[in-house]
Design an enzyme around this catalytic site. Structure first.
Site, short mmCIF file in Angstrom:
data_model
loop_
_atom_site.label_atom_id
_atom_site.label_comp_id
_atom_site.label_asym_id
_atom_site.label_seq_id
_atom_site.Cartn_x
_atom_site.Cartn_y
_atom_site.Cartn_z
N ALA A 233 0.88 -1.21 -0.27
CA ALA A 233 -0.08 -0.05 -0.08
C ALA A 233 0.94 1.37 -0.05
CB ALA A 233 -0.97 -0.06 1.06
N HIS B 77 -2.32 -14.10 5.35
CA HIS B 77 -3.33 -13.05 4.79
C HIS B 77 -3.99 -12.21 6.08
CE1 HIS B 77 -4.21 -15.70 0.95
NE2 HIS B 77 -2.96 -15.04 1.05
#
Length: 546
Positions: free
Chosen positions: A14, A470
């Site tokens: 990100a 995850h």
């Protein structure tokens, strides 16, 4: 004025994406602080190199969970990328967005503007997909996405068996549906991995309005009243401070972002008080809502030698051939990621026709990445529940920002998770036993022939299941008072602070989470730049938080 308009904490998936997009505006000054270092290492470039890098502490922060009754009291390793590009530099390269309904669910849970139709343009903008064009895909973005470049006869036989079991062929899991079986797409640019660092950050690094400091550990947020004005950080052992005119943006991921918020007085009130931290804003869900996919690896021994990659890596001629395929054609086993083929299917517990099980198949077997491949000709089918209901937490252990927080996963604590996973094992075994694949293997290694009842299968899952790396959800976005960030990703209760990473997901996506994390950053950049454009039109460049 401060030295920067925006400070981005973390140069992972990100952070790298966001930094590149914001600095496309030459008037926008951005500082990126990354705790890790450079990605100049062959194992970080070679696609299959994730086997070597994911547990290498030079490039990975090796977190461990607390003991977990759901997995027989084991502690799970949870490595997170500590290098530019973050986990996108060490992951298994699988590029899959998730089901359309995943994002519609986000919107239903209060993440306004994050439904599938709203996020699709951002997926398309970031992609440079090499396959067939469609209304679902992008081919002009920075991130290169490639179809599988390796064929294996055992995988072909498995695919035939899966189709015989009733699953349709799916040519593109990132198009209309994830249902069915097919080949996985990978973040590859030519013969090398394409990460957030190579696709976004490095092409932007020469811009004079972008500053990137590596080996910089952010230790605290700097407040002026209720507004975050900057950060304090350690750079190669030296204490420093940086100030931002507009915002500080946390991109540290599902572990480090809530940790920094809690250390800065934003979090569950009792937790902060227990550590003597002044409560700036009591936000009860900071660090809560932790989710992960937990996978069960099934392994069979193939009947033929020379088909499994376990054999190839011990054969000098095969190794030479793999090297030539990679060097000359950018193809072959050295270009594979964490799964070659697989797909999504519905167990009897599925909600209608929405898949609740994800499968990944590899013509090899290993205990875990970084360990030697097994000496027998192994073949692996891994699977996980798409929509786990179990929830965990991230809690600080002390006021020391360099100390790992407590990670409690609570795997398989929800009854539905146990039921779906046991059913998944039955369905994987059914594929193995189809005539198209049954002749390919001689014995089941994991879980083994003695595992037949539901109780025995659940016990085998508890003993063998592992994380798929995850971790998401610990700074949930929404419009309710308990949400950590609003749908524009602004941290509730303070000003000048945003979170842009996988921690904002209200619910985990059904498949790998990296593609969705790219999208979150892409959409966040659009929102921030739109707000900045609005304030510029009003004659002032400040506090782009409206």
């Amino acid at each position: 004025m401060a030295d920067f308009d925006y400070i981005i904490v973390g140069a992972g998936t990100a952070g790298s994406t966001l930094a590149a997009r914001l600095t496309e505006d030459s008037s926008c000054r951005v500082l990126v602080l990354e705790a890790g270092g450079s990605d100049r290492n062959l194992w970080l470039k070679l696609p299959v190199g994730y086997y070597k890098s994911i547990y290498n502490d030079r490039y990975s922060r090796l977190y461990r969970t607390e003991t977990d009754v759901g997995i027989n009291g084991r502690r799970m390793d949870c490595p997170r990328g500590r290098v530019i590009g973050g986990s996108s530099s060490i992951n298994g390269l699988i590029y899959i967005r998730g089901q359309h309904q995943d994002f519609d669910d986000w919107a239903l849970q209060g993440a306004d503007g994050w439904d599938y139709n709203s996020v699709l343009p951002h997926f398309r903008t970031l992609e440079n997909y090499a396959g067939e064009p469609s209304q679902y895909r992008g081919n002009l973005g920075p991130l290169h996405v490639s179809d599988l470049r390796n064929r294996n006869s055992a995988c072909d036989a498995w695919m035939a068996a899966a189709r015989a079991s009733g699953l349709p062929l799916n040519q593109d899991f990132n198009a209309e549906t994830t249902f069915g079986i097919g080949s996985y797409q990978l973040t590859l640019n030519g013969r090398f991995r394409d990460s957030a660092a190579t696709a976004f950050l490095k092409p932007a690094i020469s811009r004079p309005n972008l500053t990137v400091n590596l080996h910089a550990n952010v230790t605290a947020l700097h407040f002026e009243g209720n507004r975050v004005r900057g950060v304090k950080y350690l750079h190669r052992g030296e204490e420093r401070q940086a100030m931002a005119d507009c915002e500080v943006i946390l991109c540290g991921g599902a572990v480090q972002t809530p940790q920094l918020l809690q250390l800065s007085g934003i979090g569950p009130e009792k937790l902060l008080q227990r550590h003597g931290i002044t409560v700036r804003y009591a936000s009860p869900e900071v660090g809560e809502n932790l989710q992960d996919h937990i996978q069960m690896r099934t392994i069979v021994e193939l009947s033929r030698r020379g088909v499994s990659l376990n054999d190839h890596v011990r054969n000098p001629l095969r190794l030479a051939k793999m090297g030539l395929e990679w060097l000359l054609d950018a193809s072959g086993p050295l270009t594979v990621g964490a799964g070659q083929v697989g797909g999504a299917l519905c167990t009897r517990h599925a909600d209608g026709d929405r898949p609740d099980l994800q499968l990944f198949v590899m013509p090899l077997s290993v205990d875990k990445p970084g360990k030697p491949l097994h000496k027998f000709p192994g073949f692996t089918t891994s699977f996980w529940q798409c929509h786990p209901e179990s929830r965990g937490s991230i809690h600080i252990n002390s006021t020391n920002p360099l100390q790992d927080p407590s990670i409690q996963m609570n795997y398989l604590s929800a009854q539905r998770d146990r039921e779906v996973t046991v059913e998944g094992l039955k369905m994987v075994r059914d594929i193995y036993r189809q005539p198209a694949f049954r002749s390919e293997w001689t014995r089941e290694i994991i879980p083994g022939d003695g595992c037949n009842s539901d109780e025995e299968m659940l016990q085998a899952i508890r003993e063998n299941a592992t994380t798929v790396y995850h971790l998401v959800g610990t700074c949930r976005m929404g419009r309710d008072s308990n949400a950590v960030v609003d749908p524009k990703l602004r941290v509730l209760g303070v000003e000048g602070l945003r979170v842009v990473d996988a921690s904002v997901m209200p619910r985990i996506t059904s498949a790998n989470t990296n593609a969705a994390t790219y999208m979150i950053a892409e959409k966040a950049a659009s929102m921030i730049r739109a707000a900045t454009d609005t304030t510029n039109h009003q004659g002032e460049f400040s506090h782009a938080t409206t």
